[in-house]
Write an enzyme that holds these catalytic residues in place. Structure first.
Site, PDB file in Angstrom:
ATOM      1  CB  THR A   1      37.604  46.776  46.331  1.00 35.46           C
ATOM      2  OG1 THR A   1      37.222  46.914  44.989  1.00 35.46           O
ATOM      3  CG2 THR A   1      37.787  47.776  47.105  1.00 35.46           C
TER       4      THR A   1
ATOM      5  CG  HIS B   1      32.814  46.016  38.146  1.00 36.61           C
ATOM      6  ND1 HIS B   1      32.141  44.790  38.042  1.00 36.61           N
ATOM      7  CD2 HIS B   1      33.688  46.260  39.260  1.00 36.61           C
ATOM      8  CE1 HIS B   1      32.021  44.483  39.295  1.00 36.61           C
ATOM      9  NE2 HIS B   1      32.816  45.287  39.938  1.00 36.61           N
TER      10      HIS B   1
ATOM     11  CG  ASN C   1      30.249  41.659  41.884  1.00 34.05           C
ATOM     12  OD1 ASN C   1      29.851  40.451  41.491  1.00 34.05           O
ATOM     13  ND2 ASN C   1      31.551  41.844  42.201  1.00 34.05           N
TER      14      ASN C   1
ATOM     15  CE1 TYR D   1      29.364  48.339  43.970  1.00 40.01           C
ATOM     16  CE2 TYR D   1      30.595  46.495  42.935  1.00 40.01           C
ATOM     17  CZ  TYR D   1      30.263  47.194  44.022  1.00 40.01           C
ATOM     18  OH  TYR D   1      30.683  46.819  45.300  1.00 40.01           O
TER      19      TYR D   1
ATOM     20  CG  ASN E   1      26.678  46.060  46.176  1.00 40.02           C
ATOM     21  OD1 ASN E   1      26.736  46.342  47.461  1.00 40.02           O
ATOM     22  ND2 ASN E   1      27.575  45.830  45.304  1.00 40.02           N
TER      23      ASN E   1
HETATM   24  C1  LIG Z   1      38.103  41.878  49.269  1.00 38.37           C
HETATM   25  C2  LIG Z   1      37.661  41.448  48.018  1.00 38.37           C
HETATM   26  C3  LIG Z   1      37.612  42.570  47.253  1.00 38.37           C
HETATM   27  C4  LIG Z   1      36.850  42.359  45.886  1.00 38.37           C
HETATM   28  N1  LIG Z   1      36.757  43.553  44.973  1.00 38.37           N
HETATM   29  C5  LIG Z   1      36.247  43.258  43.862  1.00 38.37           C
HETATM   30  C6  LIG Z   1      36.233  44.307  42.718  1.00 38.37           C
HETATM   31  O1  LIG Z   1      36.866  45.385  42.948  1.00 38.37           O
HETATM   32  N2  LIG Z   1      35.641  44.188  41.797  1.00 38.37           N
HETATM   33  C7  LIG Z   1      34.950  42.872  41.252  1.00 38.37           C
HETATM   34  O2  LIG Z   1      34.648  42.520  40.267  1.00 38.37           O
HETATM   35  N3  LIG Z   1      34.982  41.931  42.243  1.00 38.37           N
HETATM   36  C8  LIG Z   1      35.595  42.174  43.420  1.00 38.37           C
HETATM   37  N4  LIG Z   1      35.651  40.860  44.397  1.00 38.37           N
HETATM   38  C9  LIG Z   1      35.178  39.766  43.876  1.00 38.37           C
HETATM   39  C10 LIG Z   1      36.403  38.681  43.588  1.00 38.37           C
HETATM   40  O3  LIG Z   1      36.982  39.359  42.355  1.00 38.37           O
HETATM   41  C11 LIG Z   1      35.848  37.348  43.373  1.00 38.37           C
HETATM   42  O4  LIG Z   1      34.981  37.391  42.347  1.00 38.37           O
HETATM   43  C12 LIG Z   1      35.456  36.536  44.786  1.00 38.37           C
HETATM   44  O5  LIG Z   1      36.419  37.113  45.702  1.00 38.37           O
HETATM   45  C13 LIG Z   1      35.396  35.300  44.524  1.00 38.37           C
HETATM   46  O6  LIG Z   1      36.449  34.726  44.263  1.00 38.37           O
HETATM   47  P1  LIG Z   1      37.379  33.984  45.224  1.00 38.37           P
HETATM   48  O7  LIG Z   1      36.386  32.714  46.007  1.00 38.37           O
HETATM   49  O8  LIG Z   1      38.501  33.205  44.536  1.00 38.37           O
HETATM   50  O9  LIG Z   1      37.710  34.670  46.366  1.00 38.37           O
HETATM   51  C14 LIG Z   1      36.188  41.190  45.556  1.00 38.37           C
HETATM   52  C15 LIG Z   1      36.311  40.074  46.559  1.00 38.37           C
HETATM   53  C16 LIG Z   1      36.832  40.548  47.739  1.00 38.37           C
HETATM   54  C17 LIG Z   1      37.015  39.182  48.849  1.00 38.37           C
END
Ligand SMILES: Cc1cc2nc3c(=O)[nH]c(=O)nc-3n(C[C@H](O)[C@H](O)[C@H](O)COP(=O)(O)O)c2cc1C
Length: 401
Positions: A43, A198, A201, A203, A258
């Site tokens: 996001t 989705h 997390n 939701y 959440n």
């Molecule tokens: C800025 C940001 C936005 C995210 N938005 C979403 C999202 O829209 N949908 C989702 O399922 N996870 C979202 N996540 C979780 C990421 O998909 C991912 O699971 C999480 O960042 C861990 O991976 P990483 O350690 O490689 O960053 C978001 C994470 C971050 C940091």
């Protein structure tokens, strides 16, 4: 010094040969992936207002990252009711579909593949974000801990306490499924390559799945078969639209985001993984409960849930969360995942696969620009080619503004 050159670099993560396994091609159903590196859904809260429409900059941002084996788009609300944060894009209006089509075209022109993550936030919302200021909906009327991110009268982002959501009536459940169905058709009209449901997390779908948020006594509450019913109904509604091999599902076992909690995560997620196998979907995408952080061993429950999902799910497993080059390679080598999704590294490194392949340093992501704003921290992270002095490609199609 301009902003771009201020981006810090981390040292080389691992010698290139150790990560060869990341570059083995993979057959994802009908898709041939050149390697194993997926861009996780992220996001970025930059949708054009009014109307929560993806911006021209979004096309640029995603096209820059088209060397991912698969891009999972940022979470995209399936309806106005499904929105939980200011400035996130939807896929329920004609204008949004038109704009997403520009995004998918840019990604396809750059040789990429992109699925749309379909999102309904349930109780993680606020009347200010809901149609006619109605209450957010949820499986049960339980207020989450924390705050909602809304736009105030001055057009600024503001955090406000959550409100008690309204429990969905059983008569409304087909309407919830229909919201996903319409969004899935819209995603097709927008030329996405597939959709990801989705269910992670904290939701709406996760609120149904996990015991902490579901106190229902009807066929959508109680045993896990009931709590997972909505997810399966949605998967079944989407299969005739997309075909199973263009649908993924994202789960986050043991996740705490959440204010979510389950009394028996092994039973809950073990069952769901097993049942999802029956559909022959493109993939199951699990947020890694055993966050692989350097110097920190995942706890035993987390590891056992990951192993259980791997054992129970007979199909492609994507795992995301805290991966570095070496840990990603290790998970693939040991057969614990088929594909690895990277989130924050993709924010800061548009050409992440190339960097991983040659063992180049990574740009470091700037959390202050994750959500909202414009180009800064979105489309201005430099590629290796730019580091070498090459001009960045003109990204935004000037005809489309
Ligand atoms: C800025 C940001 C936005 C995210 N938005 C979403 C999202 O829209 N949908 C989702 O399922 N996870 C979202 N996540 C979780 C990421 O998909 C991912 O699971 C999480 O960042 C861990 O991976 P990483 O350690 O490689 O960053 C978001 C994470 C971050 C940091």
């Amino acid at each position: 010094m301009d902003e771009i050159t201020e981006v810090r670099h981390t040292p080389r993560a691992a010698p290139a040969q150790d990560t060869d396994v990341l570059f083995q091609p993979y057959r994802l159903g009908r898709f041939r992936l050149p390697h194993r590196i997926v861009m996780a859904p992220l996001t970025r809260s930059r949708a054009r207002q009014p109307g929560n429409v993806p911006s021209a900059l979004a096309a640029c941002y995603y096209a820059q990252r088209a060397s991912a084996a698969l891009i999972v788009s940022e979470a995209t609300q399936v309806s106005m009711q499904g929105q939980g944060y200011a400035w996130t894009p939807g896929i329920h209006s004609r204008e949004q579909v038109e704009a997403w089509r520009q995004v998918t075209r840019a990604v396809h022109q750059a040789g990429g593949l992109i699925f749309n993550q379909l999102w309904h936030v349930g109780r993680i919302s606020h009347p200010a974000l809901q149609p006619d200021n109605m209450l957010p909906v949820a499986p049960s009327a339980i207020i989450p801990e924390g705050k909602a991110f809304i736009e105030n009268e001055r057009g600024e982002g503001e955090l406000v306490p959550f409100v008690r959501p309204r429990a969905l009536t059983i008569e409304e459940m087909p309407y919830v499924v229909a919201q996903y169905e319409r969004a899935a058709r819209n995603a097709q009209a927008a030329d996405f390559d597939g959709v990801e449901i989705h269910a992670a997390n904290g939701y709406l779908l996760d609120q149904f799945i996990e015991t902490g948020t579901n106190r229902r006594t009807d066929p959508y509450g109680g045993p896990v078969e009931n709590r997972a019913r909505l997810l399966f109904e949605i998967a079944e509604a989407l299969i005739p639209i997309w075909g199973p091999d263009r649908i993924g599902v994202r789960l986050s076992p043991l996740g705490k985001l959440n204010d979510i909690h389950d009394d028996n995560p092994e039973a809950t997620f073990g069952y769901i993984a097993e049942r999802l196998s029956d559909y022959g979907l493109a993939y199951l995408h699990s947020v890694n409960p055993a966050q692989v952080q350097s110097g920190k061993e995942p706890d035993r429950l987390a590891l056992s849930v990951v192993k259980l999902i791997r054992k129970n799910y007979k199909g492609t497993l994507i795992v995301a969360g805290g991966f570095q080059a070496d840990s990603a390679a290790r998970w693939l080598r040991e057969g614990d995942a088929d594909l690895i999704a990277f989130g924050r590294k993709f924010i800061a490194n548009p050409d992440l696969p190339e960097r991983l392949r040659i063992g180049a340093p990574f740009n470091v992501d700037d959390p202050t620009t994750y959500y909202g704003g414009g180009e800064k921290g979105y489309t201005d992270y430099p590629s290796l080619a730019q580091d070498r002095g090459e001009q960045p490609k003109a990204c935004v199609d000037q005809r489309w503004r």
